[in-house]
Write a protein that holds these residues in place. Structure first.
Motif, PDB file in Angstrom:
ATOM      1  N   ILE A 145       0.823  -1.208   0.000  1.00  0.00           N
ATOM      2  CA  ILE A 145       0.000   0.000   0.000  1.00  0.00           C
ATOM      3  C   ILE A 145       0.860   1.262   0.000  1.00  0.00           C
ATOM      4  N   LYS A 146       2.038   1.212   0.627  1.00  0.00           N
ATOM      5  CA  LYS A 146       2.910   2.388   0.677  1.00  0.00           C
ATOM      6  C   LYS A 146       3.555   2.695  -0.665  1.00  0.00           C
ATOM      7  N   ASP A 147       3.475   1.760  -1.601  1.00  0.00           N
ATOM      8  CA  ASP A 147       4.083   1.964  -2.912  1.00  0.00           C
ATOM      9  C   ASP A 147       3.088   2.511  -3.935  1.00  0.00           C
ATOM     10  N   LEU A 148       1.860   2.767  -3.503  1.00  0.00           N
ATOM     11  CA  LEU A 148       0.832   3.265  -4.411  1.00  0.00           C
ATOM     12  C   LEU A 148       0.570   4.747  -4.143  1.00  0.00           C
ATOM     13  N   HIS A 149      -0.066   5.418  -5.108  1.00  0.00           N
ATOM     14  CA  HIS A 149      -0.397   6.819  -4.939  1.00  0.00           C
ATOM     15  C   HIS A 149      -1.660   7.153  -5.713  1.00  0.00           C
ATOM     16  N   VAL A 150      -2.226   8.310  -5.408  1.00  0.00           N
ATOM     17  CA  VAL A 150      -3.522   8.703  -5.962  1.00  0.00           C
ATOM     18  C   VAL A 150      -3.354   9.776  -7.030  1.00  0.00           C
ATOM     19  N   VAL A 151      -4.110   9.614  -8.124  1.00  0.00           N
ATOM     20  CA  VAL A 151      -4.154  10.611  -9.197  1.00  0.00           C
ATOM     21  C   VAL A 151      -5.608  10.890  -9.540  1.00  0.00           C
ATOM     22  N   GLN A 152      -5.962  12.170  -9.647  1.00  0.00           N
ATOM     23  CA  GLN A 152      -7.262  12.562 -10.166  1.00  0.00           C
ATOM     24  C   GLN A 152      -7.057  13.233 -11.525  1.00  0.00           C
ATOM     25  N   HIS A 153      -8.072  13.148 -12.383  1.00  0.00           N
ATOM     26  CA  HIS A 153      -7.949  13.642 -13.751  1.00  0.00           C
ATOM     27  C   HIS A 153      -9.050  14.651 -14.082  1.00  0.00           C
ATOM     28  N   GLY A 154      -8.743  15.536 -15.028  1.00  0.00           N
ATOM     29  CA  GLY A 154      -9.707  16.522 -15.499  1.00  0.00           C
ATOM     30  C   GLY A 154      -9.203  17.938 -15.297  1.00  0.00           C
ATOM     31  N   ILE A 155      -8.936  18.661 -16.386  1.00  0.00           N
ATOM     32  CA  ILE A 155      -8.429  20.028 -16.311  1.00  0.00           C
ATOM     33  C   ILE A 155      -9.308  20.954 -17.158  1.00  0.00           C
ATOM     34  N   ASP A 156      -9.107  22.233 -17.000  1.00  0.00           N
ATOM     35  CA  ASP A 156      -9.891  23.224 -17.744  1.00  0.00           C
ATOM     36  C   ASP A 156      -8.934  24.282 -18.283  1.00  0.00           C
ATOM     37  N   ARG A 157      -8.290  23.991 -19.403  1.00  0.00           N
ATOM     38  CA  ARG A 157      -7.255  24.864 -19.945  1.00  0.00           C
ATOM     39  C   ARG A 157      -7.784  26.217 -20.398  1.00  0.00           C
ATOM     40  N   ASN A 158      -8.997  26.268 -20.903  1.00  0.00           N
ATOM     41  CA  ASN A 158      -9.542  27.533 -21.389  1.00  0.00           C
ATOM     42  C   ASN A 158     -10.547  28.162 -20.427  1.00  0.00           C
ATOM     43  N   ASN A 159     -10.599  27.647 -19.214  1.00  0.00           N
ATOM     44  CA  ASN A 159     -11.382  28.253 -18.134  1.00  0.00           C
ATOM     45  C   ASN A 159     -12.851  28.504 -18.480  1.00  0.00           C
ATOM     46  N   ASN A 160     -13.462  27.528 -19.165  1.00  0.00           N
ATOM     47  CA  ASN A 160     -14.895  27.686 -19.468  1.00  0.00           C
ATOM     48  C   ASN A 160     -15.752  26.716 -18.658  1.00  0.00           C
ATOM     49  N   LYS A 161     -15.131  26.132 -17.630  1.00  0.00           N
ATOM     50  CA  LYS A 161     -15.827  25.273 -16.658  1.00  0.00           C
ATOM     51  C   LYS A 161     -16.463  24.035 -17.289  1.00  0.00           C
ATOM     52  N   LYS A 162     -15.806  23.485 -18.287  1.00  0.00           N
ATOM     53  CA  LYS A 162     -16.254  22.227 -18.873  1.00  0.00           C
ATOM     54  C   LYS A 162     -15.099  21.611 -19.647  1.00  0.00           C
ATOM     55  N   TYR A 163     -15.228  20.324 -19.951  1.00  0.00           N
ATOM     56  CA  TYR A 163     -14.231  19.651 -20.769  1.00  0.00           C
ATOM     57  C   TYR A 163     -14.612  19.851 -22.233  1.00  0.00           C
ATOM     58  N   ASP A 164     -13.708  20.389 -23.040  1.00  0.00           N
ATOM     59  CA  ASP A 164     -13.994  20.532 -24.464  1.00  0.00           C
ATOM     60  C   ASP A 164     -12.701  20.380 -25.270  1.00  0.00           C
ATOM     61  N   PHE A 165     -12.842  20.283 -26.558  1.00  0.00           N
ATOM     62  CA  PHE A 165     -11.703  20.052 -27.437  1.00  0.00           C
ATOM     63  C   PHE A 165     -10.897  21.323 -27.692  1.00  0.00           C
TER      64      PHE A 165
ATOM     65  N   GLY B 112      -9.831  23.413 -25.491  1.00  0.00           N
ATOM     66  CA  GLY B 112      -8.841  23.652 -24.459  1.00  0.00           C
ATOM     67  C   GLY B 112      -7.491  23.026 -24.735  1.00  0.00           C
ATOM     68  N   ALA B 113      -7.476  21.750 -25.105  1.00  0.00           N
ATOM     69  CA  ALA B 113      -6.198  21.049 -25.296  1.00  0.00           C
ATOM     70  C   ALA B 113      -6.282  19.981 -26.378  1.00  0.00           C
ATOM     71  N   GLY B 114      -7.302  20.032 -27.219  1.00  0.00           N
ATOM     72  CA  GLY B 114      -7.419  19.065 -28.307  1.00  0.00           C
ATOM     73  C   GLY B 114      -7.965  17.725 -27.860  1.00  0.00           C
ATOM     74  N   LYS B 115      -7.672  16.680 -28.649  1.00  0.00           N
ATOM     75  CA  LYS B 115      -8.182  15.334 -28.390  1.00  0.00           C
ATOM     76  C   LYS B 115      -7.309  14.583 -27.389  1.00  0.00           C
ATOM     77  N   SER B 116      -7.944  13.671 -26.675  1.00  0.00           N
ATOM     78  CA  SER B 116      -7.201  12.819 -25.758  1.00  0.00           C
ATOM     79  C   SER B 116      -6.430  11.769 -26.550  1.00  0.00           C
ATOM     80  N   GLU B 117      -5.220  11.491 -26.147  1.00  0.00           N
ATOM     81  CA  GLU B 117      -4.431  10.448 -26.802  1.00  0.00           C
ATOM     82  C   GLU B 117      -4.943   9.066 -26.437  1.00  0.00           C
ATOM     83  N   LEU B 118      -5.770   8.991 -25.392  1.00  0.00           N
ATOM     84  CA  LEU B 118      -6.328   7.711 -24.976  1.00  0.00           C
ATOM     85  C   LEU B 118      -7.556   7.334 -25.796  1.00  0.00           C
TER      86      LEU B 118
END
Length: 274
Positions: A163-183, A185-191
């Motif tokens: 358990i000590k070797d694990l860590h937490v990551v949260q995802h989701g950013i707002d590059r253009n500050n419009n309070k939503k996820y859109d293309f 802000g940063a284009g398409k996801s590579e995933l």
């Protein structure tokens, strides 16, 4: 009572139940041989996000409690426990891991630092790595951009042991500050090109235990793996917890000294002891 801090890891033992009740955690898990670990989440991708995570283990039952702020209001946040349970070390990344220089630290760029998904921190259903982008089962930030999450899940012995070797990551950013996820802000996801990069890029990261730079990751890239920047922001919620714990410690010490002083002929011992 012992409060031990090592880097970003806080191991808490024999703390009064009242301290944990302020965090929504119950004392019995610790009283019955449980272990608790605190993680500080610090921003990635200049997201402004920060938070605190409490991991409590009782047997193979893992309770994960997260409170984070600075998330994208009204939007779901994919979140995971990343890292290895096979002896490989990982760590939270920094801006230098933006290898293509586009100003966004993507999941692919970050995976070699914080490793594959080990557990998807969903709100219900399975917690497999393959559920890493199942946003229908991920927590949604409120209007203030705050996420509060708590869930108890059964984990394998490998997670208990590492358990000590694990860590937490949260995802989701707002590059253009419009309070939503859109293309825009940063284009398409590579995933997944059907998703905007804003929805999958890491917003924060916190280490349970710092890992060595340059370790070789185990396996391939997992969906949701990303590159969090090295935590540099002090966490108010963490500080509040530390103050509460220190207050409890100080109170116990003062009480002990007062009792010692009240006993005729008894001298208080200072310095180290067995």
């Amino acid at each position: 009572m012992i409060v031990k801090r090592a880097g970003r890891l806080v191991v808490v033992a024999a703390i009064p139940a009242a301290v944990f009740l302020t965090l929504g955690l119950s004392g019995p898990a610790l009283a019955q041989g449980g272990k608790a670990y605190q993680i500080d989440l610090a921003q990635l991708n200049d997201s402004g996000s920060r938070g605190t995570v409490m991991l409590t283990l009782k047997g193979n039952q893992l309770t994960v409690q997260i409170e984070s702020e600075g998330m994208v209001p009204g939007q779901p946040s994919a979140q995971h426990l990343h890292g290895s349970t096979k002896g490989h070390d990982f760590h939270c990344p920094d801006k230098t891991d933006d290898t293509d220089g586009d100003g966004v630290l993507s999941n692919t760029e970050a995976t070699h630092d914080y490793g594959d998904i080990n557990i998807s921190l969903t709100t219900g259903g399975d917690t497999k790595a393959t559920s890493g982008l199942d946003v229908q089962r991920m927590p949604v930030a409120d209007k203030q951009g705050t996420i509060r999450y708590k869930r108890t899940i059964a984990v394998g012995q490998d997670v208990v042991d590492h358990i000590k070797d694990l860590h937490v990551v949260q995802h989701g950013i707002d590059r253009n500050n419009n309070k939503k996820y859109d293309f825009e802000g940063a284009g398409k996801s590579e995933l997944d090109p059907k998703l905007p990069q804003e929805a999958t890029a890491p917003t924060n990261c916190g280490e349970v235990k710092g890992a060595a730079v340059g370790s070789v990751p185990v396996g391939g890239i997992e969906t949701g793996g990303g590159t969090p920047e090295q935590p540099t922001v002090s966490v108010t919620m963490r500080d509040g917890v530390a103050i509460t714990v220190l207050a409890a410690v100080a109170g116990a010490v003062i009480l002990g000294r007062n009792r010692a002083a009240a006993v005729p002929g008894r001298k208080e011992t200072t310095g180290g002891g067995a």
